[in-house]
Motif scaffolding. Structure first.
Motif, PDB file in Angstrom:
ATOM      1  N   UNK A  46      35.025  37.634 -15.987  1.00  0.00           N
ATOM      2  CA  UNK A  46      34.569  36.270 -16.295  1.00  0.00           C
ATOM      3  C   UNK A  46      33.086  36.083 -15.967  1.00  0.00           C
ATOM      4  N   UNK A  47      32.649  36.645 -14.841  1.00  0.00           N
ATOM      5  CA  UNK A  47      31.273  36.389 -14.392  1.00  0.00           C
ATOM      6  C   UNK A  47      30.350  37.599 -14.554  1.00  0.00           C
ATOM      7  N   UNK A  68      37.895  36.851  -1.818  1.00  0.00           N
ATOM      8  CA  UNK A  68      37.434  35.770  -2.677  1.00  0.00           C
ATOM      9  C   UNK A  68      36.072  35.268  -2.194  1.00  0.00           C
ATOM     10  N   UNK A 114      28.691  36.126  -6.620  1.00  0.00           N
ATOM     11  CA  UNK A 114      28.479  35.290  -7.805  1.00  0.00           C
ATOM     12  C   UNK A 114      27.282  34.350  -7.605  1.00  0.00           C
ATOM     13  N   UNK A 120      46.084  34.623 -10.409  1.00  0.00           N
ATOM     14  CA  UNK A 120      46.216  35.572  -9.297  1.00  0.00           C
ATOM     15  C   UNK A 120      46.974  34.933  -8.134  1.00  0.00           C
ATOM     16  N   UNK A 132      46.386  38.852 -14.629  1.00  0.00           N
ATOM     17  CA  UNK A 132      45.881  37.476 -14.671  1.00  0.00           C
ATOM     18  C   UNK A 132      44.406  37.430 -15.073  1.00  0.00           C
ATOM     19  N   UNK A 133      44.047  36.367 -15.766  1.00  0.00           N
ATOM     20  CA  UNK A 133      42.672  36.250 -16.257  1.00  0.00           C
ATOM     21  C   UNK A 133      41.857  35.229 -15.474  1.00  0.00           C
ATOM     22  N   UNK A 167      38.523  28.231 -10.996  1.00  0.00           N
ATOM     23  CA  UNK A 167      37.326  29.054 -11.144  1.00  0.00           C
ATOM     24  C   UNK A 167      36.114  28.358 -10.526  1.00  0.00           C
ATOM     25  N   UNK A 184      42.709  41.867  -7.927  1.00  0.00           N
ATOM     26  CA  UNK A 184      42.588  41.085  -9.158  1.00  0.00           C
ATOM     27  C   UNK A 184      41.442  40.087  -9.101  1.00  0.00           C
ATOM     28  N   UNK A 185      41.129  39.577  -7.896  1.00  0.00           N
ATOM     29  CA  UNK A 185      39.916  38.755  -7.806  1.00  0.00           C
ATOM     30  C   UNK A 185      38.709  39.563  -8.297  1.00  0.00           C
ATOM     31  N   UNK A 187      38.844  39.796 -12.141  1.00  0.00           N
ATOM     32  CA  UNK A 187      38.528  38.524 -12.801  1.00  0.00           C
ATOM     33  C   UNK A 187      37.032  38.203 -12.671  1.00  0.00           C
ATOM     34  N   UNK A 188      36.447  38.450 -11.516  1.00  0.00           N
ATOM     35  CA  UNK A 188      35.009  38.185 -11.363  1.00  0.00           C
ATOM     36  C   UNK A 188      34.188  39.141 -12.229  1.00  0.00           C
ATOM     37  N   UNK A 210      36.346  31.897 -21.810  1.00  0.00           N
ATOM     38  CA  UNK A 210      36.313  33.054 -20.900  1.00  0.00           C
ATOM     39  C   UNK A 210      37.677  33.353 -20.296  1.00  0.00           C
ATOM     40  N   UNK A 217      46.357  40.603  -4.875  1.00  0.00           N
ATOM     41  CA  UNK A 217      45.473  39.458  -5.136  1.00  0.00           C
ATOM     42  C   UNK A 217      44.017  39.879  -4.967  1.00  0.00           C
ATOM     43  N   UNK A 271      39.004  28.082  -3.529  1.00  0.00           N
ATOM     44  CA  UNK A 271      39.696  27.994  -2.235  1.00  0.00           C
ATOM     45  C   UNK A 271      40.887  27.038  -2.224  1.00  0.00           C
ATOM     46  N   UNK A 318      32.619  35.236  -4.214  1.00  0.00           N
ATOM     47  CA  UNK A 318      31.862  33.994  -4.415  1.00  0.00           C
ATOM     48  C   UNK A 318      30.409  34.185  -3.951  1.00  0.00           C
ATOM     49  N   UNK A 327      50.566  34.440  -8.843  1.00  0.00           N
ATOM     50  CA  UNK A 327      51.211  35.756  -8.758  1.00  0.00           C
ATOM     51  C   UNK A 327      51.544  36.083  -7.306  1.00  0.00           C
TER      52      UNK A 327
END
Lengths: 335, 335
Positions: B169-170, B108, B115, A154, A148-149, A93, B161-162, B165-166, A283, B158, A97, B112, A157
């Motif tokens: 979580x964010x 991703x 974020x 991810x 996935x969390x 997290x 799911x990114x 998750x963002x 989280x 993938x 990358x 980022x 997976x």
């Protein structure tokens, strides 16, 4: 287990926790073992892990992200145990990358190398329960939805599905094990990057309190590393495993508080304390988890042989004699 | 739909099929629209797509893999419709790396950038039914297990799911649409990289036979592009969509042979023929598919408004007048 006698076996992450235990077992079974490991300090590799077989294996320090090295090393191998991975959820997290490059992209390039240069190889991929996310039901079987969390879940997976697609489309025989909490000798104990049991055991043996997050009621299942090694060998040896995903699991799931208590008892020393969840861990916490491992039991006859108490005792015994090779290295890295 | 008046909107893949239709609609709704597109010849971008609004949008030619450009462009935007993708299943199998870089890694880095530089932005991600693989039941709802059959499906999985998750979580608000076969004006018709309907329509209008693979009995559902644009706007405008995955789908799924017949009838010209599956396509074919779109109907009130016959007529009308801007470009690219 005669399948491995005189066979050429490559293990990525071979100096790591599970990879090194697997290597020791494969040497006993007569295999010609090559270990690939990057020895990145934050990951699980440690040369001490292969001390008992260091004259009987070939060690190749390289990174699975190195496409050219992997392409060379894969050629001529009979089996590839594909265990190299970035395992830290928090690291994935903070900087996603490296996790992507190792857990997804490198897997793809390993499979491309197999496809183009060694399509007869047989692969076993070490995956993780992490991609199930917070369980919708318990025990979790392989049909449980994937959710996935965190970024690590991810990318793992993606990594496992590359293996399945290359099995299904190109006939590159591969099977996937979704590991739960694995523990035992040779696990990383410098910190919680591999498993929280690592840092717990280090703390117990070095006189620091074990910190249990939250109310300590979260349930987990644990596999002793020898049982995981056995599952990997069964997958490699049987064509019934090709293209399949298997959960591992245990018959004795336990909550974290009880696990900490068991550890303190087994050690005859130390203590634990409940502390609030750090926000970054909360989280991505998944609540209770334990797996249904019925599919691998039915298909390959696997079941765990080492109960948690016994496994913890064996693990403590290992770190009592060899612990300095694990935590002193950590002290050097910090200095 | 007042949500977009005077709002700053970024669309990746903005010169592509869905992106350009979305841009035209957003201009009508008063948005300040910036389009990001790489115009890679094998993908869907075509400057002619935005001919009606070319003076009212800002076009920025860059690639979503360009982290620095994306970081700059994302700043100050209210909405990001994240549509850039590699869509060809076959290309993803022949060379999996561009697919990984675009459909996973670039997603991703976009997240980022959000974020770190624009956490208040709202995202809509264009995903695909592809990750369901061969359906285990029909119609396919969002709880259907994920089992991608090709590298493209894995990387799109993938990528979506990114986003989730963002979101989780964010708190970067994001929603995911799993598109099925989208068709309509501005789709790529040079070849089947985006959808087989593209090459079918080109062949019908240029006097070549439509080739239907296999027995033509595979069922598909089709969405006219205006309906897909509507779904994207609803997701962007409603916080009920945050962190959610929605299937799109249609009330009139049809098998490929019937679809080809409908197209020939609608065009009043042309013909189709059943031909054996090419082996590389057969290996990643998913059989019948149609979606249950009940979740987005219940949550956001979306349902498709344009039936297949009507949509095909509108599409044919577009390519009758503008087709040369699509297939002649293909001829130039080949020469």
């Amino acid at each position: 287990m005669e399948s491995f006698n005189n066979k050429r076996v490559l293990i990525t992450g071979g100096l790591g926790f599970i990879g090194s235990n697997l290597a020791i077992r494969l040497v006993q079974l007569g295999a010609q073992v090559t270990l690939v490991d990057s020895l990145i300090p934050e990951y699980g590799g440690n040369l001490w892990n292969i001390e008992p077989v260091k004259e009987q294996v070939r060690v190749n320090i390289s990174d699975v992200r190195d496409e050219h090295a992997m392409k060379y090393l894969i050629q001529g191998q009979d089996f590839l145990f594909n265990l190299a991975g970035q395992t830290s959820h928090l690291d994935s997290m903070q900087n996603p990358y490296p996790d992507l490059e190792i857990n997804a992209r490198a897997q793809l390039s390993i499979l491309e190398a197999c496809r183009h240069h060694n399509p007869a190889i047989k692969l076993v991929f070490a995956s993780t329960r992490q991609m199930y996310g917070a369980p919708r039901y318990l025990p979790v079987d392989e049909k449980h939805p994937l959710a996935p969390v965190d970024v690590n879940g991810i990318n793992k997976m993606a990594g496992e599905w590359y293996h399945l697609v290359y099995n299904n489309v190109y006939g590159i025989r591969a099977s996937v094990l979704r590991l739960t909490n694995t523990y035992g000798p040779r696990m990383r104990v410098k910190d919680a990057r591999q498993t929280f049991l690592g840092i717990w055991i280090r703390n117990i043996l070095t006189g620091q309190p074990v910190l249990v997050f939250g109310d300590g009621r979260q349930v987990r299942d644990f596999n002793y590393v020898d049982d995981v090694v056995e599952a990997m060998l069964l997958c490699a040896a049987s064509d019934a495993a090709n293209g399949e995903i298997f959960n591992l699991g245990a018959d004795d799931p336990a909550n974290l508080q009880d696990t900490a208590q068991l550890l303190v008892q087994a050690a005859g020393q130390g203590s634990f304390a409940l502390v609030p969840f750090p926000p970054d861990r909360k989280a991505i916490d998944i609540g209770d988890y334990y797996a249904d491992y019925g599919k691998i039991k039915a298909t390959l006859g696997w079941q765990p042989a080492v109960a948690l108490q016994e496994g913890l005792q064996r693990t403590l015994a290992y770190y009592r004699t060899d612990g300095a090779h694990y935590w002193e290295e950590a002290d050097h890295a910090r200095s």
